[in-house]
Scaffold this motif. Sequence first.
Motif, PDB file in Angstrom:
ATOM      1  N   THR A   3       0.826  -1.207   0.000  1.00  0.00           N
ATOM      2  CA  THR A   3       0.000   0.000   0.000  1.00  0.00           C
ATOM      3  C   THR A   3       0.864   1.261   0.000  1.00  0.00           C
ATOM      4  OG1 THR A   3      -0.074   0.172   2.402  1.00  0.00           O
ATOM      5  CG2 THR A   3      -1.749  -1.231   1.342  1.00  0.00           C
ATOM      6  N   ASP A   4       0.236   2.386  -0.285  1.00  0.00           N
ATOM      7  CA  ASP A   4       0.935   3.669  -0.236  1.00  0.00           C
ATOM      8  C   ASP A   4       1.471   3.936   1.166  1.00  0.00           C
ATOM      9  OD1 ASP A   4       0.291   4.004  -2.878  1.00  0.00           O
ATOM     10  OD2 ASP A   4      -1.199   5.576  -2.548  1.00  0.00           O
ATOM     11  N   GLN A   5       0.679   3.584   2.182  1.00  0.00           N
ATOM     12  CA  GLN A   5       1.110   3.788   3.562  1.00  0.00           C
ATOM     13  C   GLN A   5       2.372   2.971   3.867  1.00  0.00           C
ATOM     14  OE1 GLN A   5       0.194   5.962   5.699  1.00  0.00           O
ATOM     15  NE2 GLN A   5       1.321   5.216   7.465  1.00  0.00           N
ATOM     16  N   GLU A   6       2.432   1.728   3.380  1.00  0.00           N
ATOM     17  CA  GLU A   6       3.619   0.892   3.597  1.00  0.00           C
ATOM     18  C   GLU A   6       4.838   1.487   2.897  1.00  0.00           C
ATOM     19  OE1 GLU A   6       2.073  -3.643   4.047  1.00  0.00           O
ATOM     20  OE2 GLU A   6       1.592  -2.630   2.152  1.00  0.00           O
ATOM     21  N   ILE A   7       4.629   2.038   1.716  1.00  0.00           N
ATOM     22  CA  ILE A   7       5.737   2.676   0.992  1.00  0.00           C
ATOM     23  C   ILE A   7       6.257   3.866   1.787  1.00  0.00           C
ATOM     24  CG2 ILE A   7       6.350   4.034  -1.054  1.00  0.00           C
ATOM     25  CD1 ILE A   7       4.438   2.202  -2.637  1.00  0.00           C
ATOM     26  N   ARG A   8       5.338   4.688   2.311  1.00  0.00           N
ATOM     27  CA  ARG A   8       5.750   5.839   3.118  1.00  0.00           C
ATOM     28  C   ARG A   8       6.534   5.398   4.350  1.00  0.00           C
ATOM     29  NH1 ARG A   8       0.347   7.260   2.788  1.00  0.00           N
ATOM     30  NH2 ARG A   8      -0.066   8.496   0.947  1.00  0.00           N
ATOM     31  N   LEU A   9       6.017   4.400   5.046  1.00  0.00           N
ATOM     32  CA  LEU A   9       6.697   3.916   6.257  1.00  0.00           C
ATOM     33  C   LEU A   9       8.080   3.350   5.939  1.00  0.00           C
ATOM     34  CD1 LEU A   9       3.752   2.190   8.168  1.00  0.00           C
ATOM     35  CD2 LEU A   9       4.991   4.250   8.852  1.00  0.00           C
ATOM     36  N   ASN A  10       8.153   2.531   4.898  1.00  0.00           N
ATOM     37  CA  ASN A  10       9.447   1.958   4.508  1.00  0.00           C
ATOM     38  C   ASN A  10      10.422   3.049   4.074  1.00  0.00           C
ATOM     39  OD1 ASN A  10       8.589  -0.647   5.048  1.00  0.00           O
ATOM     40  ND2 ASN A  10       8.006  -1.067   2.934  1.00  0.00           N
ATOM     41  N   GLY A  11       9.918   4.028   3.348  1.00  0.00           N
ATOM     42  CA  GLY A  11      10.770   5.135   2.912  1.00  0.00           C
ATOM     43  C   GLY A  11      11.314   5.930   4.085  1.00  0.00           C
ATOM     44  N   MET A  12      10.443   6.251   5.041  1.00  0.00           N
ATOM     45  CA  MET A  12      10.904   7.006   6.220  1.00  0.00           C
ATOM     46  C   MET A  12      11.890   6.196   7.043  1.00  0.00           C
ATOM     47  SD  MET A  12      10.117  10.109   6.339  1.00  0.00           S
ATOM     48  CE  MET A  12      10.754  10.402   7.966  1.00  0.00           C
ATOM     49  N   ARG A  13      11.616   4.910   7.219  1.00  0.00           N
ATOM     50  CA  ARG A  13      12.570   4.056   7.954  1.00  0.00           C
ATOM     51  C   ARG A  13      13.928   4.044   7.273  1.00  0.00           C
ATOM     52  NH1 ARG A  13       8.164  -0.286   8.415  1.00  0.00           N
ATOM     53  NH2 ARG A  13       7.163   0.258  10.378  1.00  0.00           N
ATOM     54  N   THR A  14      13.911   3.945   5.961  1.00  0.00           N
ATOM     55  CA  THR A  14      15.164   3.919   5.203  1.00  0.00           C
ATOM     56  C   THR A  14      15.899   5.245   5.322  1.00  0.00           C
ATOM     57  OG1 THR A  14      14.226   2.325   3.656  1.00  0.00           O
ATOM     58  CG2 THR A  14      16.154   3.560   2.906  1.00  0.00           C
ATOM     59  N   LEU A  15      15.181   6.355   5.181  1.00  0.00           N
ATOM     60  CA  LEU A  15      15.804   7.668   5.333  1.00  0.00           C
ATOM     61  C   LEU A  15      16.387   7.850   6.734  1.00  0.00           C
ATOM     62  CD1 LEU A  15      13.329  10.061   3.512  1.00  0.00           C
ATOM     63  CD2 LEU A  15      15.694   9.600   2.879  1.00  0.00           C
ATOM     64  N   ILE A  16      15.628   7.473   7.739  1.00  0.00           N
ATOM     65  CA  ILE A  16      16.097   7.634   9.114  1.00  0.00           C
ATOM     66  C   ILE A  16      17.315   6.760   9.369  1.00  0.00           C
ATOM     67  CG2 ILE A  16      15.500   7.171  11.533  1.00  0.00           C
ATOM     68  CD1 ILE A  16      12.633   8.164  10.779  1.00  0.00           C
ATOM     69  N   GLN A  17      17.290   5.544   8.850  1.00  0.00           N
ATOM     70  CA  GLN A  17      18.439   4.650   9.013  1.00  0.00           C
ATOM     71  C   GLN A  17      19.683   5.224   8.333  1.00  0.00           C
ATOM     72  OE1 GLN A  17      17.954   0.764   7.274  1.00  0.00           O
ATOM     73  NE2 GLN A  17      19.675  -0.079   8.384  1.00  0.00           N
ATOM     74  N   ALA A  18      19.503   5.795   7.164  1.00  0.00           N
ATOM     75  CA  ALA A  18      20.642   6.311   6.396  1.00  0.00           C
ATOM     76  C   ALA A  18      21.123   7.667   6.899  1.00  0.00           C
ATOM     77  CB  ALA A  18      20.267   6.414   4.917  1.00  0.00           C
ATOM     78  N   LEU A  19      20.185   8.536   7.313  1.00  0.00           N
ATOM     79  CA  LEU A  19      20.536   9.922   7.616  1.00  0.00           C
ATOM     80  C   LEU A  19      20.380  10.302   9.087  1.00  0.00           C
ATOM     81  CD1 LEU A  19      18.687  11.653   4.623  1.00  0.00           C
ATOM     82  CD2 LEU A  19      21.124  11.109   4.797  1.00  0.00           C
TER      83      LEU A  19
END
Length: 68
Positions: A3-19
Motif C-alpha cells: 500500500t501507499d502507507q507501507e511505501i511511506r513507512l518503509n521510505g521514512m525508515r530507510t531515510l532515518i536509518q541512512a541519515l
Amino acid sequence: MITDQEIRLNGMRTLIQALGEVQAERFIALIQRDNFDYTQWQQDLFNEMSVEELSLQAQNHVEENPPQ
C-alpha cells in the motif's frame, strides 16, 4: 503489491536509518520546499554511470547492508 502507507513507512525508515531522524526530516522539507523534479534528479545523478556500474554498486551495497 504494498500500500501507499507501507511505501511511506518503509521510505521514512530507510531515510532515518541512512541519515538519522533530523537529517531525514530536513531531506523531506527540502524536497517539499524546492521545485524538485525527482525524475530529472535521478537522470542527472546517474548520467555518467553505465548500467553495469550502477548494478555493481547496487550489488555491493546489498552485500555490505544485508536486509534484516
